[in-house]
Design an enzyme around this catalytic site. Structure first.
Site, PDB file in Angstrom:
ATOM      1  N   VAL A 158     -37.898  79.785  29.608  1.00 21.12           N
ATOM      2  CA  VAL A 158     -39.053  80.313  30.323  1.00 21.12           C
ATOM      3  C   VAL A 158     -40.287  79.970  29.497  1.00 21.12           C
ATOM      4  O   VAL A 158     -40.295  80.103  28.280  1.00 21.12           O
ATOM      5  CB  VAL A 158     -38.941  81.839  30.585  1.00 21.12           C
ATOM      6  CG1 VAL A 158     -38.919  82.642  29.306  1.00 21.12           C
ATOM      7  CG2 VAL A 158     -40.045  82.323  31.496  1.00 21.12           C
ATOM      8  N   GLU A 159     -41.293  79.472  30.168  1.00 19.86           N
ATOM      9  CA  GLU A 159     -42.550  79.130  29.522  1.00 19.86           C
ATOM     10  C   GLU A 159     -43.487  80.326  29.676  1.00 19.86           C
ATOM     11  O   GLU A 159     -43.722  80.797  30.786  1.00 19.86           O
ATOM     12  CB  GLU A 159     -43.127  77.897  30.204  1.00 19.86           C
ATOM     13  CG  GLU A 159     -44.466  77.470  29.703  1.00 19.86           C
ATOM     14  CD  GLU A 159     -44.996  76.275  30.476  1.00 19.86           C
ATOM     15  OE1 GLU A 159     -45.698  75.467  29.857  1.00 19.86           O
ATOM     16  OE2 GLU A 159     -44.727  76.152  31.695  1.00 19.86           O
TER      17      GLU A 159
END
Length: 185
Positions: A158-159
């Site tokens: 996840v960014e």
């Protein structure tokens, strides 16, 4: 991010949008030990989303990754909800609707009106301007981007994207909660 950065503990996540991304984010969240309120605009959309989640978990059971009991426990931690009821109980609200700025801004304005004052608000956008989305809220300092990679329940990436106004304490979303190895499966 320095180790001494304050954290916020997240136990309950509201996810707005029960489609492919929202369902995958719901699965990733319950796999990490969190409770989920899965929000959409209709019972039909929620039924489709929950059916997809169950089908994905059934595949994991067939492959031997989970037992039926583990799956039942995880699915039981997802509460489908038509409308934003329940969002006021969430530590984190993740918007996972279509990549349309007007839609995301409308959803964020609606979330802002019902979410707890201390809740984090996140968008799953991969391309849209987070500052523009945050500007429709009364709390741009609590708005972040959480860009989950698809499928969110499989891709363990996840960014986290900060906006210009994002406050420092949102660097770490899950402070003291450490999922067990079984939860990470």
């Amino acid at each position: 991010v320095p180790r001494e950065t304050p954290t916020r503990e997240v136990e309950t996540v509201a996810i707005v949008g029960a489609g492919t991304m929202g369902g995958g984010i719901a699965m990733a969240s319950v796999n990490a030990g969190l409770r989920v309120i899965l929000v959409d605009t209709s019972e039909r959309a929620l039924d489709v989303g929950m059916s997809t989640i169950r089908r994905n978990y059934d595949t994991s059971v067939k492959r031997g990754r989970f037992t039926p009991e583990v799956v039942a426990e995880r699915v039981a931690r997802i509460r489908p909800q038509v409308g934003y009821g329940g969002c006021e109980a969430a530590d984190l609200v993740i918007e996972a609707v279509f990549e349309d700025m007007a839609l995301k801004k409308r959803v964020f304005a609606e979330i802002d009106a019902v979410a707890r004052p201390d809740a984090l608000l996140a968008t799953n956008t991969s391309t849209l301007n987070i500052d523009e989305i945050a500007a429709v809220t009364s709390r741009p300092e609590s708005v972040i981007g959480l860009h989950f990679f698809s499928p969110a329940n499989v891709m363990r990436l996840v960014e986290v994207v900060r906006g210009r106004a994002t406050g420092k304490p949102v660097h770490t979303l899950i402070g003291s909660r450490q999922p067990s190895p079984q939860m990470m499966s």
